[in-house]
Design a protein around this motif. Structure first.
Motif, PDB file in Angstrom:
ATOM      1  N   MET A 100       0.858  -1.251   0.143  1.00  0.00           N
ATOM      2  CA  MET A 100      -0.329  -0.248   0.108  1.00  0.00           C
ATOM      3  C   MET A 100       0.873   1.487   0.250  1.00  0.00           C
ATOM      4  N   LEU A 101       2.392   0.973   0.653  1.00  0.00           N
ATOM      5  CA  LEU A 101       2.982   2.642   0.575  1.00  0.00           C
ATOM      6  C   LEU A 101       3.363   2.857  -0.208  1.00  0.00           C
ATOM      7  N   SER A 102       3.562   1.708  -1.641  1.00  0.00           N
ATOM      8  CA  SER A 102       4.779   1.431  -2.691  1.00  0.00           C
ATOM      9  C   SER A 102       4.098   1.713  -3.923  1.00  0.00           C
ATOM     10  N   SER A 103       2.788   1.442  -3.184  1.00  0.00           N
ATOM     11  CA  SER A 103       1.873   1.885  -4.997  1.00  0.00           C
ATOM     12  C   SER A 103       0.843   2.630  -4.363  1.00  0.00           C
ATOM     13  N   SER A 167      14.341   0.769   0.949  1.00  0.00           N
ATOM     14  CA  SER A 167      13.202  -0.273  -0.418  1.00  0.00           C
ATOM     15  C   SER A 167      11.734   0.816  -0.884  1.00  0.00           C
ATOM     16  N   LEU A 168      11.123   1.499   0.650  1.00  0.00           N
ATOM     17  CA  LEU A 168      10.625   2.936   0.369  1.00  0.00           C
ATOM     18  C   LEU A 168      10.565   3.760  -0.181  1.00  0.00           C
ATOM     19  N   LEU A 169      11.408   4.265   0.185  1.00  0.00           N
ATOM     20  CA  LEU A 169      12.521   5.576  -0.919  1.00  0.00           C
ATOM     21  C   LEU A 169      12.772   5.539  -1.789  1.00  0.00           C
ATOM     22  N   LEU A 170      13.866   4.959  -1.679  1.00  0.00           N
ATOM     23  CA  LEU A 170      14.275   4.266  -3.370  1.00  0.00           C
ATOM     24  C   LEU A 170      12.959   4.160  -4.619  1.00  0.00           C
ATOM     25  N   SER A 175       9.820   6.362  -8.980  1.00  0.00           N
ATOM     26  CA  SER A 175       8.033   7.590  -9.371  1.00  0.00           C
ATOM     27  C   SER A 175       8.117   8.257  -9.453  1.00  0.00           C
ATOM     28  N   LEU A 176       9.386   9.232  -9.226  1.00  0.00           N
ATOM     29  CA  LEU A 176       9.624  10.630  -8.872  1.00  0.00           C
ATOM     30  C   LEU A 176       9.508  10.925 -10.732  1.00  0.00           C
ATOM     31  N   PRO A 177       8.530  12.610 -11.066  1.00  0.00           N
ATOM     32  CA  PRO A 177       8.162  13.024 -12.770  1.00  0.00           C
ATOM     33  C   PRO A 177       9.820  13.972 -13.088  1.00  0.00           C
ATOM     34  N   ARG A 206      14.364  -3.395 -14.357  1.00  0.00           N
ATOM     35  CA  ARG A 206      12.720  -2.551 -13.495  1.00  0.00           C
ATOM     36  C   ARG A 206      12.706  -1.796 -12.975  1.00  0.00           C
ATOM     37  N   GLY A 207      13.574  -1.531 -12.153  1.00  0.00           N
ATOM     38  CA  GLY A 207      13.161  -0.274 -11.137  1.00  0.00           C
ATOM     39  C   GLY A 207      11.923  -0.070 -10.155  1.00  0.00           C
ATOM     40  N   SER A 208      12.134  -1.887  -9.918  1.00  0.00           N
ATOM     41  CA  SER A 208      11.293  -2.089  -9.012  1.00  0.00           C
ATOM     42  C   SER A 208      12.072  -2.692  -7.766  1.00  0.00           C
TER      43      SER A 208
END
Length: 454
Positions: A100-103, A167-170, A175-177, A206-208
């Motif tokens: 939830m926090l990452s999406s 992991s959350l921070l990265l 996800s930032l433009p 994959r950036g994930s």
């Protein structure tokens, strides 16, 4: 009907976290006491976690808004962090909270929060609002503990929490433009756990980090190493300058460099070269040649009778080692100016935390501006195009007057020759024309002020 059930499941999930988050305001022990009953009904909570993972973004958004509307001392985001960093964790609930926090739609609320403060005007009653963005306390407190990881056991719960915070921070940065593990890895390929190497490569390509977090539980040495490898790969992709600075302080760099060179650098270099090749900054004056075999980029800039080549070489252990920049060919450019542009490019490609393509784009834009303003003239003689245009109209002294007048009106910095007079050749036609226009329009007042003689 289904939406109502999903909404209820999400609220139950968030309420469990709220109880723990509010208890943590009293003490860490109180939070542990509140979390303990969750493990007694693990089957029920696993079903709740499954419902959370299968919920739609819209249902999550409604549940988050509903919980925040209650006006408690802790909100929905604090609730999710309380579950993720629970002192007595339930793996299925932790992963559901991470997901939830990452999406979306929660991720943009999970990391940072904005604060506004007013700056009073000194000379009048006006005020300015200044906006600051900082990380939420729940995640920043974990990130700040990173330096303590060397002192923790490999499977310590707090170590897991720190890796999850990174992991959350990265994931948010991605996800930032716009920690190394305590046990050293050995050098031989056969002694590197394949899962660690694949986790790093997957994070880069994959950036994930989702799959590495999902496979973290049950927590074992291998799953911890896998997550650490994935985070390291993501750091190399998103924050290369920071990793390079950290790498420079290490005493024994061989293990990290070998791992990076073997597993991380190839996909990183391939991605950088592909982005440069696809970039849209090529025009009639600027061209790019990419050599994947040599890991190098040749940028050629030509303008009228001047030009130069810049060669950018990516080292085999990129980005741990600095990118090499060289200028093997130049024409019509002074050595001093060539050195300045070379240093400028080095600064862009070595100190930035983004793609090399963007660094090249910014550097080219700056060079374009220098060409437009300076016109690459170093002598105090007129350009042939200027002579042809003004030979039958103005004297050399009158053109210099025009330049003086242009500076008088715009307040720009003036290029002065050895004789103390303006370098006429350092100005494009537009400046001369504007100066002449100003001189003609304000001739009487300029004569009275002593700027022109007639």
């Amino acid at each position: 009907m289904k939406d109502g059930i999903t909404g209820g499941i999400l609220r139950i999930f968030l309420c469990a976290g709220l109880a723990e988050a509010i208890a943590s305001l009293h003490s860490h022990g109180a939070a542990s006491f509140v979390a303990s009953p969750l493990l007694d009904s693990l089957y029920f909570w696993e079903s709740v976690a499954r419902g959370v993972n299968e919920s739609s973004p819209l249902a999550r958004e409604r549940a988050v808004r509903s919980v925040d509307f209650w006006g408690l001392s802790k909100g929905s985001i604090s609730s999710l962090y309380a579950i993720l960093f629970c002192p007595k964790p339930a793996p299925s609930l932790q992963f559901a909270a991470y997901r939830m926090l990452s999406s979306e739609p929660v991720s943009h609320l999970a990391i940072g929060e904005e604060t506004m403060h007013t700056l009073d005007g000194e000379q009048d009653s006006s005020s300015i609002e200044e906006q600051n963005v900082h990380m939420k306390e729940e995640i920043s407190s974990m990130i700040e503990k990173s330096h303590q990881m060397f002192e923790m056991d490999l499977l310590a719960e707090e170590r897991v929490h720190i890796l999850l915070a990174w992991s959350l921070l990265l994931s948010h940065i991605w996800s930032l433009p716009s920690s190394p593990a305590r046990e050293q890895l050995k050098k031989k390929d056969t002694e590197f756990a394949a899962v660690v190497c694949e986790a790093a490569k997957e994070a880069i390509t994959r950036g994930s980090l989702l799959s590495s977090v999902e496979s973290l539980w049950p927590i074992e040495p291998l799953t911890m190493a896998s997550l650490a490898g994935a985070i390291f790969g993501m750091m190399l992709r998103l924050l290369p300058a920071y990793v390079r600075e950290w790498f420079g302080y290490l005493r024994d760099r061989s293990t990290i460099e070998y791992f990076t060179k073997t597993w991380c650098s190839p996909p990183l270099i391939s991605n950088e070269l592909s982005q440069i090749k696809k970039a849209s900054f090529i025009d009639e004056n600027f061209s790019i040649r990419v050599s994947k075999a040599a890991n190098e980029v040749v940028a050629t800039y030509t303008k009228e009778e001047t030009g130069f080549d810049l060669v950018i070489r990516l080292p085999a252990s990129y980005p741990l080692q600095q990118v090499d920049v060289d200028c093997p060919r130049s024409k019509g450019i002074s050595e001093d100016k060539q050195r300045k542009w070379l240093l400028s490019m080095m600064s862009f490609v070595r100190n930035q935390n983004g793609a090399l393509a963007e660094a090249i784009r910014i550097w080219k834009r700056n060079i374009d501006k220098k060409f437009e303003v300076n016109a690459f003239s170093s002598g105090s003689i007129l350009h042939k195009s200027q002579i042809a245009l003004y030979a039958n109209l103005l004297s050399y002294e009158e053109i210099r007057n025009a330049i003086w007048i242009w500076h008088l009106f715009v307040g720009a910095t003036m290029w002065i020759g050895d004789d103390g007079l303006p370098l006429c050749g350092a100005y494009p036609l537009e400046v001369i024309e504007l100066g002449i226009h100003r001189m003609s329009k304000h001739r009487n007042s300029l004569f009275a002020a002593g700027w022109i003689s007639s």
